[in-house]
Write a protein that holds these residues in place. Structure first.
Motif, PDB file in Angstrom:
ATOM      1  N   HIS A   1       0.833  -1.198   0.000  1.00 11.09           N
ATOM      2  CA  HIS A   1       0.000   0.000   0.000  1.00 11.09           C
ATOM      3  C   HIS A   1       0.871   1.253   0.000  1.00 11.09           C
ATOM      4  O   HIS A   1       0.615   2.214  -0.732  1.00 11.09           O
ATOM      5  CB  HIS A   1      -0.910  -0.009   1.225  1.00 11.09           C
ATOM      6  N   GLN A   2       1.917   1.245   0.800  1.00  9.11           N
ATOM      7  CA  GLN A   2       2.841   2.378   0.845  1.00  9.11           C
ATOM      8  C   GLN A   2       3.509   2.581  -0.509  1.00  9.11           C
ATOM      9  O   GLN A   2       3.645   3.695  -1.006  1.00  9.11           O
ATOM     10  CB  GLN A   2       3.898   2.144   1.927  1.00  9.11           C
ATOM     11  N   LYS A   3       3.952   1.468  -1.110  1.00 10.17           N
ATOM     12  CA  LYS A   3       4.594   1.538  -2.425  1.00 10.17           C
ATOM     13  C   LYS A   3       3.611   2.078  -3.458  1.00 10.17           C
ATOM     14  O   LYS A   3       3.967   2.880  -4.319  1.00 10.17           O
ATOM     15  CB  LYS A   3       5.063   0.146  -2.845  1.00 10.17           C
ATOM     16  N   TYR A   4       2.375   1.611  -3.370  1.00  7.17           N
ATOM     17  CA  TYR A   4       1.334   2.032  -4.311  1.00  7.17           C
ATOM     18  C   TYR A   4       1.087   3.538  -4.215  1.00  7.17           C
ATOM     19  O   TYR A   4       1.042   4.242  -5.223  1.00  7.17           O
ATOM     20  CB  TYR A   4       0.042   1.263  -4.032  1.00  7.17           C
ATOM     21  N   MET A   5       0.915   4.051  -2.998  1.00  6.51           N
ATOM     22  CA  MET A   5       0.649   5.473  -2.803  1.00  6.51           C
ATOM     23  C   MET A   5       1.795   6.323  -3.337  1.00  6.51           C
ATOM     24  O   MET A   5       1.597   7.332  -4.013  1.00  6.51           O
ATOM     25  CB  MET A   5       0.437   5.763  -1.309  1.00  6.51           C
ATOM     26  N   ASN A   6       3.019   5.898  -3.034  1.00  4.27           N
ATOM     27  CA  ASN A   6       4.197   6.614  -3.503  1.00  4.27           C
ATOM     28  C   ASN A   6       4.256   6.611  -5.022  1.00  4.27           C
ATOM     29  O   ASN A   6       4.538   7.645  -5.655  1.00  4.27           O
ATOM     30  CB  ASN A   6       5.463   5.976  -2.917  1.00  4.27           C
ATOM     31  N   HIS A   7       3.976   5.452  -5.601  1.00  5.19           N
ATOM     32  CA  HIS A   7       4.021   5.313  -7.061  1.00  5.19           C
ATOM     33  C   HIS A   7       2.956   6.188  -7.717  1.00  5.19           C
ATOM     34  O   HIS A   7       3.232   6.882  -8.706  1.00  5.19           O
ATOM     35  CB  HIS A   7       3.806   3.847  -7.429  1.00  5.19           C
ATOM     36  N   LEU A   8       1.767   6.156  -7.180  1.00 10.79           N
ATOM     37  CA  LEU A   8       0.660   6.907  -7.759  1.00 10.79           C
ATOM     38  C   LEU A   8       0.959   8.404  -7.785  1.00 10.79           C
ATOM     39  O   LEU A   8       0.815   9.063  -8.814  1.00 10.79           O
ATOM     40  CB  LEU A   8      -0.617   6.641  -6.963  1.00 10.79           C
ATOM     41  N   ILE A   9       1.407   8.934  -6.646  1.00 13.95           N
ATOM     42  CA  ILE A   9       1.682  10.371  -6.558  1.00 13.95           C
ATOM     43  C   ILE A   9       2.872  10.761  -7.425  1.00 13.95           C
ATOM     44  O   ILE A   9       2.816  11.746  -8.168  1.00 13.95           O
ATOM     45  CB  ILE A   9       1.922  10.784  -5.090  1.00 13.95           C
ATOM     46  N   SER A  10       3.951   9.981  -7.363  1.00 14.04           N
ATOM     47  CA  SER A  10       5.149  10.337  -8.122  1.00 14.04           C
ATOM     48  C   SER A  10       4.933  10.246  -9.625  1.00 14.04           C
ATOM     49  O   SER A  10       5.502  11.029 -10.389  1.00 14.04           O
ATOM     50  CB  SER A  10       6.332   9.445  -7.706  1.00 14.04           C
ATOM     51  N   GLU A  11       4.093   9.306 -10.064  1.00 14.86           N
ATOM     52  CA  GLU A  11       3.841   9.155 -11.497  1.00 14.86           C
ATOM     53  C   GLU A  11       2.864  10.206 -12.028  1.00 14.86           C
ATOM     54  O   GLU A  11       3.016  10.709 -13.138  1.00 14.86           O
ATOM     55  CB  GLU A  11       3.292   7.750 -11.787  1.00 14.86           C
ATOM     56  N   PHE A  12       1.846  10.523 -11.241  1.00 15.82           N
ATOM     57  CA  PHE A  12       0.854  11.506 -11.679  1.00 15.82           C
ATOM     58  C   PHE A  12       1.367  12.945 -11.594  1.00 15.82           C
ATOM     59  O   PHE A  12       0.953  13.810 -12.360  1.00 15.82           O
ATOM     60  CB  PHE A  12      -0.417  11.405 -10.831  1.00 15.82           C
ATOM     61  N   LYS A  13       2.262  13.200 -10.644  1.00 16.31           N
ATOM     62  CA  LYS A  13       2.694  14.577 -10.373  1.00 16.31           C
ATOM     63  C   LYS A  13       3.252  15.314 -11.591  1.00 16.31           C
ATOM     64  O   LYS A  13       2.794  16.414 -11.914  1.00 16.31           O
ATOM     65  CB  LYS A  13       3.702  14.594  -9.224  1.00 16.31           C
ATOM     66  N   PRO A  14       4.247  14.765 -12.309  1.00 19.62           N
ATOM     67  CA  PRO A  14       4.770  15.506 -13.465  1.00 19.62           C
ATOM     68  C   PRO A  14       3.747  15.694 -14.574  1.00 19.62           C
ATOM     69  O   PRO A  14       3.756  16.707 -15.285  1.00 19.62           O
ATOM     70  CB  PRO A  14       5.956  14.654 -13.937  1.00 19.62           C
ATOM     71  N   VAL A  15       2.838  14.730 -14.717  1.00 19.58           N
ATOM     72  CA  VAL A  15       1.794  14.838 -15.741  1.00 19.58           C
ATOM     73  C   VAL A  15       0.842  15.976 -15.407  1.00 19.58           C
ATOM     74  O   VAL A  15       0.546  16.838 -16.243  1.00 19.58           O
ATOM     75  CB  VAL A  15       1.006  13.514 -15.854  1.00 19.58           C
ATOM     76  N   LEU A  16       0.370  15.986 -14.165  1.00 14.91           N
ATOM     77  CA  LEU A  16      -0.566  17.024 -13.733  1.00 14.91           C
ATOM     78  C   LEU A  16       0.117  18.391 -13.724  1.00 14.91           C
ATOM     79  O   LEU A  16      -0.476  19.396 -14.120  1.00 14.91           O
ATOM     80  CB  LEU A  16      -1.110  16.693 -12.345  1.00 14.91           C
ATOM     81  N   ALA A  17       1.382  18.440 -13.292  1.00 20.38           N
ATOM     82  CA  ALA A  17       2.117  19.706 -13.261  1.00 20.38           C
ATOM     83  C   ALA A  17       2.268  20.290 -14.660  1.00 20.38           C
ATOM     84  O   ALA A  17       2.167  21.513 -14.856  1.00 20.38           O
ATOM     85  CB  ALA A  17       3.492  19.494 -12.619  1.00 20.38           C
ATOM     86  N   GLU A  18       2.488  19.431 -15.634  1.00 24.39           N
ATOM     87  CA  GLU A  18       2.631  19.901 -17.020  1.00 24.39           C
ATOM     88  C   GLU A  18       1.319  20.495 -17.530  1.00 24.39           C
ATOM     89  O   GLU A  18       1.310  21.532 -18.199  1.00 24.39           O
ATOM     90  CB  GLU A  18       3.073  18.751 -17.928  1.00 24.39           C
TER      91      GLU A  18
END
Length: 203
Positions: free
Chosen positions: A116-133
């Motif tokens: 679950h921890q890995k999942y949350m970290n992965h979700l935020i780190s992967e979505f962040k640059p996309v959403l920021a762009e």
């Protein structure tokens, strides 16, 4: 599917199978190789460590909504706010899929917590640059007035993932809706958009 892809997936399948009955710390790379029916050396051709296999397993389980989200950032013909809404929906879908998979798996509590921890970290780190762009493109278009797109993206994703996941801080459906509505209201105020104009983001 290539032989390399088949072997890569076989390694991930083997770790997932082992996690159903064993704790992660007791699982060795040799055991993963044995379960997969391949040599230990073949494991290291694809992965440098057991942790890397776990990371890849998390990524594979939720890659569909993430791949969809990533493809949206380059589709500039779609208005930024529409793409943001699609990103939020992809985030919601990823959380839903994770929760469903957690209910079906036989993974023990400690392993489930680690995944679950890995999942949350992965979700935020992967979505962040996309959403920021996308936010940056909206800034350039004059639709958002905020000078730190990455900060805004991270704030939004942390709130969304925690509330939609609903395991870290268990909440009622009404409470989740209120929090999301509050997030949208803050987004409107912080980006100089009129009240109610961004409600469709959470539709």
């Amino acid at each position: 599917m290539t032989d390399q892809k088949k072997k890569y997936d076989l390694i991930l399948d083997s770790l997932q199978k082992l996690l159903e009955n064993k704790k992660l710390q007791t699982i060795s790379v040799s055991e993963i190789a044995q379960t997969a029916g391949i040599g230990k050396g073949s494991i290291y051709y694809y992965f440098p460590s057991k942790d890397a296999i776990l990371e890849a397993l998390v990524e594979r389980n939720y890659e569909k909504p993430l791949t969809t989200a990533k493809s949206l950032s380059s589709q500039t013909e779609i208005p930024p706010f529409t793409r943001m809404a699609m990103i939020f929906q992809a985030c919601r879908n990823a959380s839903t899929e994770y929760l469903k998979s957690g209910e079906k798996s036989g993974v023990g509590a400690p392993e489930k917590a680690l995944l679950h921890q890995k999942y949350m970290n992965h979700l935020i780190s992967e979505f962040k640059p996309v959403l920021a762009e996308i936010i940056q493109q909206a800034i350039e278009a004059g639709e958002i007035h905020f000078d730190k797109p990455e900060v805004l993206a991270e704030i939004v994703l942390i709130v969304l993932t925690v509330k939609m996941d609903n395991t870290i801080i268990p909440s009622t459906k009404e409470n989740i809706e209120e929090t999301i509505e509050g997030l949208v209201a803050l987004l409107e105020k912080g980006t100089d958009n009129p009240p109610g104009s961004l409600n469709f983001l959470m539709a």
